[in-house]
Design a protein around this motif. Structure first.
Motif, PDB file in Angstrom:
ATOM      1  N   ASP A  74       0.803  -1.222   0.000  1.00 30.65           N
ATOM      2  CA  ASP A  74       0.000   0.000   0.000  1.00 30.65           C
ATOM      3  C   ASP A  74       0.838   1.274   0.000  1.00 30.65           C
ATOM      4  N   ILE A  75       2.158   1.141  -0.077  1.00 29.97           N
ATOM      5  CA  ILE A  75       3.026   2.312  -0.246  1.00 29.97           C
ATOM      6  C   ILE A  75       3.568   2.266  -1.663  1.00 29.97           C
ATOM      7  N   ARG A  76       3.105   3.176  -2.489  1.00 34.99           N
ATOM      8  CA  ARG A  76       3.507   3.190  -3.895  1.00 34.99           C
ATOM      9  C   ARG A  76       4.345   4.435  -4.187  1.00 34.99           C
ATOM     10  N   ALA A 329       9.193  10.548   4.299  1.00 32.93           N
ATOM     11  CA  ALA A 329       9.313   9.179   4.800  1.00 32.93           C
ATOM     12  C   ALA A 329       8.484   9.003   6.065  1.00 32.93           C
ATOM     13  N   ARG A 330       8.551   9.980   6.951  1.00 36.92           N
ATOM     14  CA  ARG A 330       7.771   9.910   8.188  1.00 36.92           C
ATOM     15  C   ARG A 330       6.275   9.920   7.893  1.00 36.92           C
ATOM     16  N   MET A 331       5.847  10.784   6.966  1.00 40.14           N
ATOM     17  CA  MET A 331       4.429  10.857   6.614  1.00 40.14           C
ATOM     18  C   MET A 331       3.949   9.545   6.000  1.00 40.14           C
ATOM     19  N   ALA A 332       4.759   8.977   5.103  1.00 41.05           N
ATOM     20  CA  ALA A 332       4.376   7.722   4.454  1.00 41.05           C
ATOM     21  C   ALA A 332       4.261   6.596   5.471  1.00 41.05           C
ATOM     22  N   ALA A 333       5.229   6.513   6.373  1.00 41.63           N
ATOM     23  CA  ALA A 333       5.209   5.455   7.378  1.00 41.63           C
ATOM     24  C   ALA A 333       4.015   5.601   8.310  1.00 41.63           C
ATOM     25  N   ALA A 334       3.714   6.838   8.712  1.00 42.05           N
ATOM     26  CA  ALA A 334       2.575   7.063   9.604  1.00 42.05           C
ATOM     27  C   ALA A 334       1.262   6.694   8.918  1.00 42.05           C
ATOM     28  N   ALA A 335       1.134   7.053   7.640  1.00 38.09           N
ATOM     29  CA  ALA A 335      -0.082   6.710   6.906  1.00 38.09           C
ATOM     30  C   ALA A 335      -0.235   5.197   6.807  1.00 38.09           C
ATOM     31  N   PHE A 336       0.850   4.511   6.476  1.00 38.23           N
ATOM     32  CA  PHE A 336       0.784   3.052   6.358  1.00 38.23           C
ATOM     33  C   PHE A 336       0.417   2.409   7.689  1.00 38.23           C
ATOM     34  N   GLY A 338      -1.279   3.609   9.937  1.00 36.22           N
ATOM     35  CA  GLY A 338      -2.671   3.920  10.229  1.00 36.22           C
ATOM     36  C   GLY A 338      -3.648   3.227   9.299  1.00 36.22           C
ATOM     37  N   GLY A 339      -3.153   2.311   8.463  1.00 39.37           N
ATOM     38  CA  GLY A 339      -4.027   1.559   7.575  1.00 39.37           C
ATOM     39  C   GLY A 339      -4.443   2.304   6.328  1.00 39.37           C
ATOM     40  N   ARG A 340      -3.668   3.319   5.933  1.00 38.15           N
ATOM     41  CA  ARG A 340      -4.022   4.120   4.762  1.00 38.15           C
ATOM     42  C   ARG A 340      -3.087   3.817   3.599  1.00 38.15           C
TER      43      ARG A 340
END
Length: 370
Positions: A74-76, A329-336, A338-340
């Motif tokens: 889910d991280i593209r 990187a921090r934003m992407a990791a936090a979103a992932f 959080g199930g986003r």
């Protein structure tokens, strides 16, 4: 959202006016009533396998990108467009002109595990057909997802000349009927499950529109409220990207929340630094965060043309922006966590070479989510 569904039904059950430069509907694929087109929104047929032919573009066999860490599905990460001859040895094997890479390079690009999305930018300059979208979809594997830019015909308040200067008002600016007919419907019909965020990048606005920001935000809200929330069993993910920092206000975030539209973090010299845009995104999300859409467009302090001249042929990092990379990187990791879902695309003009920017970004994300 009654207005959205009414517009979708209206568009699916009416015939488009005939155009003299087209064949009659009965003689061309996809003509006539959209709701009766064979294959519309049907499941994808299994892709046909073919052997490589002379002139085909091959993926680079020895590339640092092949050593990128694996990221969650889910991280593209991907680039803005894909047809850059300077990516020889990074993405492509051998030397190919831009026109060849434009037509045949996407399949080779998508074979690199790091690159699981791409920003389809040509759609901003002119709408394309469902057939063209389907051709792109056929070149990438399952799980690949396109970030698609809406056409300027609905995103630019003025009609511009070849130098980019606004000449006259655009009568179709924020015209939802045109947006659905020329963009949303063909995009979803052609890309199907490979359609990711549909990004409405509003071009720099005339001062007269920005001065009355509340009225403009109201117009944006009416536009997004009219777009359909579901077509052919698929729910589009709409996103708004700005080029006027004055509009990045709590009022705008409330409108996006009400219309269920994502704010696209657009890193560009016209917009605030990533920290302020991250704060705006948190204000939008509140206690119910949504998917993350980022377009890392341009190194701060540069105009596009200056960055292009400095960074071509886009085969190495020239001006690294480690702070922006760390925050993304921090934003992407936090979103992932959080199930986003996450889509981040990088432009060559961000640091000098988009694939190498993404390689370093992937390494930082992997360290956080491990």
């Amino acid at each position: 959202m009654r207005g959205r569904d009414h517009l979708a039904r209206h568009l699916f059950h009416r015939r488009r006016p005939a155009r003299h430069d087209r064949q009659p509907a009965g003689r061309r694929p996809g003509g006539g009533d959209l709701s009766r087109q064979p294959g519309l929104f049907e499941a994808d047929a299994p892709p046909k396998r073919r052997t490589a032919r002379a002139g085909d573009v091959q993926t680079a066999s020895v590339s640092p990108l092949l050593d990128a860490p694996g990221l969650p599905a889910d991280i593209r990460l991907g680039t803005s467009s894909w047809f850059f001859p300077g990516w020889r040895g990074l993405v492509y094997e051998g030397v190919h002109p831009q026109v060849t890479l434009s037509r045949k390079g996407l399949e080779a690009y998508a074979r690199i595990p790091l690159l699981r999305t791409v920003s389809l930018d040509r759609t901003f300059y002119a709408p394309i057909s469902a057939v063209e979208y389907a051709r792109y979809a056929s070149q990438v594997p399952d799980g690949f997802s396109f970030v698609v830019k809406a056409p300027a015909i609905v995103c630019d308040a003025v009609i511009r000349d070849e130098e980019g200067r606004g000449k006259v008002p655009n009568p179709h600016f924020l015209d939802a009927a045109v947006a659905v007919r020329e963009f949303v419907v063909p995009c979803l019909e052609g890309l199907k499950d490979k359609a990711g965020p549909l990004v409405f990048q509003v071009s720099p606005l005339p001062r007269s529109l920005v001065e009355d920001a509340s009225l403009l935000i109201e117009r944006l809200g009416a536009f997004f409220a009219t777009l359909p929330q579901e077509l052919g069993g698929r729910r589009p993910l709409y996103a708004l990207e700005l080029r006027n920092a004055e509009l990045l206000t709590p009022r705008l975030m409330r409108m996006l929340a009400e219309t269920r539209v994502r704010y696209c973090v657009g890193l560009h010299d016209r917009m605030p630094e990533v920290e302020r845009q991250e704060a705006a995104l948190k204000a939008l999300d509140g206690e119910a965060p949504g998917d993350l859409v980022v377009r890392w467009n341009l190194h701060r302090g540069f105009l596009y043309q200056a960055a292009k001249q400095r960074y071509e042929p886009f085969d190495k990092l020239v001006d690294e922006d480690g702070e922006t990379r760390r925050i993304l990187a921090r934003m992407a990791a936090a979103a992932f966590k959080g199930g986003r879902k996450v889509w981040i695309t990088a432009n060559n003009k961000a640091e000098g070479s988009a694939p190498l920017s993404l390689l370093k970004l992937a390494r930082e994300i992997a360290e956080i989510v491990a």
